[in-house]
Write a protein that holds these residues in place. Structure first.
Motif, PDB file in Angstrom:
ATOM      1  N   ILE A 231      -9.123  14.151 -10.594  1.00  0.00           N
ATOM      2  CA  ILE A 231      -8.329  12.910 -10.023  1.00  0.00           C
ATOM      3  C   ILE A 231      -7.272  13.173  -8.827  1.00  0.00           C
ATOM      4  CG2 ILE A 231      -6.333  11.146 -10.794  1.00  0.00           C
ATOM      5  CD1 ILE A 231      -7.749  11.143 -13.513  1.00  0.00           C
ATOM      6  N   LEU A 232      -6.577  14.321  -9.211  1.00  0.00           N
ATOM      7  CA  LEU A 232      -5.784  15.027  -8.110  1.00  0.00           C
ATOM      8  C   LEU A 232      -6.495  15.010  -6.518  1.00  0.00           C
ATOM      9  CD1 LEU A 232      -3.783  17.819  -9.956  1.00  0.00           C
ATOM     10  CD2 LEU A 232      -2.943  15.438  -8.958  1.00  0.00           C
ATOM     11  N   LEU A 233      -7.959  15.566  -6.852  1.00  0.00           N
ATOM     12  CA  LEU A 233      -8.489  15.672  -5.523  1.00  0.00           C
ATOM     13  C   LEU A 233      -8.837  14.353  -4.957  1.00  0.00           C
ATOM     14  CD1 LEU A 233     -10.245  17.323  -3.496  1.00  0.00           C
ATOM     15  CD2 LEU A 233     -12.220  17.244  -5.162  1.00  0.00           C
ATOM     16  N   LEU A 234      -9.231  13.325  -5.832  1.00  0.00           N
ATOM     17  CA  LEU A 234      -9.507  11.899  -5.301  1.00  0.00           C
ATOM     18  C   LEU A 234      -8.572  11.303  -4.799  1.00  0.00           C
ATOM     19  CD1 LEU A 234     -11.793  10.558  -8.313  1.00  0.00           C
ATOM     20  CD2 LEU A 234     -12.499  11.490  -6.000  1.00  0.00           C
ATOM     21  N   VAL A 235      -7.223  11.436  -5.457  1.00  0.00           N
ATOM     22  CA  VAL A 235      -6.047  10.987  -4.746  1.00  0.00           C
ATOM     23  C   VAL A 235      -5.525  11.482  -3.377  1.00  0.00           C
ATOM     24  CG1 VAL A 235      -3.381  10.892  -5.257  1.00  0.00           C
ATOM     25  CG2 VAL A 235      -4.771  10.294  -7.046  1.00  0.00           C
ATOM     26  N   LEU A 236      -5.745  12.717  -3.274  1.00  0.00           N
ATOM     27  CA  LEU A 236      -5.567  13.486  -1.924  1.00  0.00           C
ATOM     28  C   LEU A 236      -6.581  12.825  -0.939  1.00  0.00           C
ATOM     29  CD1 LEU A 236      -4.393  15.924  -0.194  1.00  0.00           C
ATOM     30  CD2 LEU A 236      -6.185  17.546  -1.082  1.00  0.00           C
ATOM     31  N   VAL A 237      -7.796  12.774  -1.149  1.00  0.00           N
ATOM     32  CA  VAL A 237      -8.776  12.181  -0.281  1.00  0.00           C
ATOM     33  C   VAL A 237      -8.337  10.940   0.294  1.00  0.00           C
ATOM     34  CG1 VAL A 237     -10.919  11.563   0.082  1.00  0.00           C
ATOM     35  CG2 VAL A 237     -10.695  13.800  -1.000  1.00  0.00           C
ATOM     36  N   PHE A 238      -8.042  10.082  -0.741  1.00  0.00           N
ATOM     37  CA  PHE A 238      -7.637   8.700  -0.673  1.00  0.00           C
ATOM     38  C   PHE A 238      -6.532   8.815   0.365  1.00  0.00           C
ATOM     39  CE2 PHE A 238      -5.301   4.924  -1.310  1.00  0.00           C
ATOM     40  CZ  PHE A 238      -6.479   3.876  -1.507  1.00  0.00           C
ATOM     41  N   VAL A 239      -5.365   9.188  -0.023  1.00  0.00           N
ATOM     42  CA  VAL A 239      -4.197   9.271   0.755  1.00  0.00           C
ATOM     43  C   VAL A 239      -4.577   9.766   2.395  1.00  0.00           C
ATOM     44  CG1 VAL A 239      -2.000  10.293   1.143  1.00  0.00           C
ATOM     45  CG2 VAL A 239      -2.580   9.834  -1.319  1.00  0.00           C
ATOM     46  N   VAL A 240      -5.165  10.684   2.477  1.00  0.00           N
ATOM     47  CA  VAL A 240      -5.522  11.140   3.984  1.00  0.00           C
ATOM     48  C   VAL A 240      -6.321  10.060   4.596  1.00  0.00           C
ATOM     49  CG1 VAL A 240      -6.791  12.866   5.450  1.00  0.00           C
ATOM     50  CG2 VAL A 240      -5.486  13.690   3.224  1.00  0.00           C
ATOM     51  N   MET A 241      -7.400   9.539   3.930  1.00  0.00           N
ATOM     52  CA  MET A 241      -8.283   8.302   4.557  1.00  0.00           C
ATOM     53  C   MET A 241      -7.410   7.200   4.730  1.00  0.00           C
ATOM     54  SD  MET A 241     -10.993   9.901   5.397  1.00  0.00           S
ATOM     55  CE  MET A 241     -11.574  11.629   5.390  1.00  0.00           C
ATOM     56  N   TYR A 242      -6.426   6.939   4.046  1.00  0.00           N
ATOM     57  CA  TYR A 242      -5.818   5.613   4.007  1.00  0.00           C
ATOM     58  C   TYR A 242      -4.723   5.630   5.164  1.00  0.00           C
ATOM     59  CZ  TYR A 242      -1.744   2.556   3.133  1.00  0.00           C
ATOM     60  OH  TYR A 242      -0.879   1.473   3.601  1.00  0.00           O
TER      61      TYR A 242
ATOM     62  N   ASP B 253       0.727  -1.150   0.020  1.00  0.00           N
ATOM     63  CA  ASP B 253      -0.075   0.044  -0.050  1.00  0.00           C
ATOM     64  C   ASP B 253       0.866   1.327  -0.145  1.00  0.00           C
ATOM     65  OD1 ASP B 253      -1.928  -1.693   0.118  1.00  0.00           O
ATOM     66  OD2 ASP B 253      -2.600  -1.452   1.954  1.00  0.00           O
ATOM     67  N   VAL B 254       1.759   1.206   0.730  1.00  0.00           N
ATOM     68  CA  VAL B 254       2.881   2.441   0.893  1.00  0.00           C
ATOM     69  C   VAL B 254       3.561   2.638  -0.313  1.00  0.00           C
ATOM     70  CG1 VAL B 254       4.955   3.314   1.604  1.00  0.00           C
ATOM     71  CG2 VAL B 254       3.222   2.324   3.213  1.00  0.00           C
ATOM     72  N   PHE B 255       3.821   1.582  -1.289  1.00  0.00           N
ATOM     73  CA  PHE B 255       4.396   1.536  -2.752  1.00  0.00           C
ATOM     74  C   PHE B 255       3.441   2.451  -3.492  1.00  0.00           C
ATOM     75  CE2 PHE B 255       4.626  -0.024  -6.967  1.00  0.00           C
ATOM     76  CZ  PHE B 255       5.784   0.282  -7.314  1.00  0.00           C
ATOM     77  N   LEU B 256       2.218   1.700  -3.346  1.00  0.00           N
ATOM     78  CA  LEU B 256       1.084   2.459  -4.292  1.00  0.00           C
ATOM     79  C   LEU B 256       0.806   4.097  -4.130  1.00  0.00           C
ATOM     80  CD1 LEU B 256      -1.380  -0.576  -4.441  1.00  0.00           C
ATOM     81  CD2 LEU B 256       0.182   0.267  -6.216  1.00  0.00           C
ATOM     82  N   VAL B 257       0.766   4.098  -2.838  1.00  0.00           N
ATOM     83  CA  VAL B 257       0.381   5.700  -2.340  1.00  0.00           C
ATOM     84  C   VAL B 257       1.513   6.443  -2.813  1.00  0.00           C
ATOM     85  CG1 VAL B 257       0.400   7.178  -0.204  1.00  0.00           C
ATOM     86  CG2 VAL B 257      -1.005   4.964  -0.386  1.00  0.00           C
ATOM     87  N   ALA B 258       2.843   6.150  -2.682  1.00  0.00           N
ATOM     88  CA  ALA B 258       4.143   6.698  -3.232  1.00  0.00           C
ATOM     89  C   ALA B 258       4.028   6.938  -4.667  1.00  0.00           C
ATOM     90  CB  ALA B 258       5.427   6.066  -2.917  1.00  0.00           C
ATOM     91  N   VAL B 259       3.449   5.987  -5.398  1.00  0.00           N
ATOM     92  CA  VAL B 259       3.270   6.250  -6.904  1.00  0.00           C
ATOM     93  C   VAL B 259       2.115   7.201  -7.190  1.00  0.00           C
ATOM     94  CG1 VAL B 259       2.418   5.022  -9.098  1.00  0.00           C
ATOM     95  CG2 VAL B 259       4.218   3.782  -7.678  1.00  0.00           C
ATOM     96  N   MET B 260       1.135   7.245  -6.400  1.00  0.00           N
ATOM     97  CA  MET B 260       0.033   8.148  -6.708  1.00  0.00           C
ATOM     98  C   MET B 260       0.507   9.686  -6.221  1.00  0.00           C
ATOM     99  SD  MET B 260      -3.549   6.489  -5.055  1.00  0.00           S
ATOM    100  CE  MET B 260      -2.828   5.526  -4.113  1.00  0.00           C
ATOM    101  N   LEU B 261       1.313   9.791  -5.375  1.00  0.00           N
ATOM    102  CA  LEU B 261       1.732  11.026  -4.775  1.00  0.00           C
ATOM    103  C   LEU B 261       2.770  11.587  -5.988  1.00  0.00           C
ATOM    104  CD1 LEU B 261       2.498  10.820  -1.032  1.00  0.00           C
ATOM    105  CD2 LEU B 261       0.608  11.750  -2.268  1.00  0.00           C
ATOM    106  N   THR B 262       3.656  10.474  -6.554  1.00  0.00           N
ATOM    107  CA  THR B 262       4.715  11.162  -7.561  1.00  0.00           C
ATOM    108  C   THR B 262       3.887  11.502  -8.718  1.00  0.00           C
ATOM    109  OG1 THR B 262       6.104   9.428  -6.613  1.00  0.00           O
ATOM    110  CG2 THR B 262       6.422  10.221  -9.039  1.00  0.00           C
ATOM    111  N   THR B 263       2.968  10.653  -9.233  1.00  0.00           N
ATOM    112  CA  THR B 263       2.066  11.250 -10.359  1.00  0.00           C
ATOM    113  C   THR B 263       1.523  12.322 -10.095  1.00  0.00           C
ATOM    114  OG1 THR B 263       0.464   9.539  -9.836  1.00  0.00           O
ATOM    115  CG2 THR B 263       2.055   8.756 -11.431  1.00  0.00           C
ATOM    116  N   SER B 264       0.724  12.593  -9.147  1.00  0.00           N
ATOM    117  CA  SER B 264       0.254  13.653  -8.758  1.00  0.00           C
ATOM    118  C   SER B 264       1.061  14.925  -8.800  1.00  0.00           C
ATOM    119  CB  SER B 264      -0.525  13.520  -7.335  1.00  0.00           C
ATOM    120  OG  SER B 264      -1.362  12.585  -7.264  1.00  0.00           O
ATOM    121  N   THR B 265       2.256  14.869  -8.058  1.00  0.00           N
ATOM    122  CA  THR B 265       3.232  15.930  -8.284  1.00  0.00           C
ATOM    123  C   THR B 265       3.668  16.365  -9.758  1.00  0.00           C
ATOM    124  OG1 THR B 265       4.160  15.451  -6.200  1.00  0.00           O
ATOM    125  CG2 THR B 265       5.387  16.882  -7.609  1.00  0.00           C
ATOM    126  N   TYR B 266       3.814  15.326 -10.618  1.00  0.00           N
ATOM    127  CA  TYR B 266       4.044  15.259 -12.064  1.00  0.00           C
ATOM    128  C   TYR B 266       2.976  15.958 -12.786  1.00  0.00           C
ATOM    129  CZ  TYR B 266       4.773  13.838 -16.799  1.00  0.00           C
ATOM    130  OH  TYR B 266       4.934  13.993 -18.114  1.00  0.00           O
TER     131      TYR B 266
END
Length: 302
Positions: A230-241, A184-197
């Motif tokens: 998608i950026l908003l959804l990723v942010l919500v997911f990461v916080v709740m995760y 899960d941490v790996f997937l969250v890291a990928v999401m944060l990387t792509t979001s930053t991109y």
């Protein structure tokens, strides 16, 4: 406790209905039009979230098992396994959604641009492997799930009103938690990387448009709106995760059960599946157009 449960029931009902509306929209798009690659991912994610609400509610499964005279142990194993699979699919598909959108908006000069030509093929293959992976990985804990008996005598940890986990050694407990958390941490890291991109691309694109047109307020393109969603959804997911991880880590490592904490954790788990369809419905103009066309057809019929 009753007030917390009422809030949870309201959240579940709202999330289920919103996801059903979104699922019907994607079915309409797939049947009547050529769906976009992102629609295929969103369709899968919506289906997974509907299953999360159905399995989390557990009442319909309980009625089926009771009518078939199936033991409580089997009911617990099926529901626990299904719940783990759907939660794993939710994070994996959300990560895929973030990566796919990053590829979609990437400039032609970037390394990701070469994936655009076979974008749909890669997404279909990725979804297939995601399902296989989660169906396989989530099977280990089934051996430790049983119907709830007496916690004080057997040292079980009650995880629902009718199910509990058998005691396990600290090594196995730590290994299971480490493996699932690492994924899960790996997937969250990928999401944060792509979001930053994606944020970087949007920022550069906005500066370029302002320079060319000398306008301070520009109308957002469909690609930009989709990316912002998608950026908003990723942010919500990461916080709740991470809130869920803190609660799970405390309960699992301390081998502690608290009905209030369990209810709060369920509220946190269902927050993302509830918010996702509401954000998508409000941000995708196609959904509004489809709903209007269905409304007009209903008026013609009746």
């Amino acid at each position: 406790m009753s007030s917390l449960e009422n809030i949870l029931y309201f959240q579940s009902a709202l999330g289920f209905l919103a996801n059903m509306v979104l699922l019907l929209f994607f079915i309409f798009i797939i049947l009547d039009h050529r769906p976009k690659p992102m629609d295929l991912i969103s369709f899968q994610l919506t289906f997974v979230h509907i299953m999360m609400f159905l399995i989390g509610g557990n009442s319909w499964l309980a009625d089926i098992f009771e009518s078939l005279n199936i033991k409580n142990d089997i009911k617990c194993k099926v529901t626990f396994y299904s719940s783990r699979v759907m939660r794993g699919l939710s994070i994996c598909i959300t990560c895929l959604l973030s990566v796919a959108q990053a590829v979609t908006i990437s400039p032609s000069t970037s390394l990701l641009a070469k994936f655009k030509q076979k974008h749909k093929k890669y997404i279909i293959n990725a979804l297939f492997y995601i399902w296989i992976l989660n169906l396989s990985v989530s099977s280990d804990m089934m051996f430790y799930v049983v119907g709830f008996t007496n916690v004080s005598e057997t040292k079980q940890m009650q995880v629902t009103k009718s199910c509990s986990l058998l005691p396990m050694s600290s090594i196995i407990r730590g290994l299971n938690f480490t493996l699932s958390t690492s994924r899960d941490v790996f997937l969250v890291a990928v999401m944060l990387t792509t979001s930053t991109y994606m944020v970087n691309i949007l920022h550069r694109h906005q500066r370029k448009l302002k320079h060319l047109h000398s306008i301070s307020h520009l109308r957002a393109s469909p690609e930009k709106r989709a990316t912002q969603t998608i950026l908003l959804l990723v942010l919500v997911f990461v916080v709740m995760y991470w809130v869920d991880i803190i609660i799970s880590l405390t309960s699992f490592l301390l081998w502690m059960y608290d009905p209030v904490i369990l209810t709060i954790q369920k509220f946190v788990i269902y927050a993302y599946p509830t918010i996702t369809p509401l954000v998508k419905i409000s941000s995708d103009k196609r959904i509004i157009n489809v709903l209007k066309s269905l409304q007009s057809k209903c008026h013609q019929i009746f």
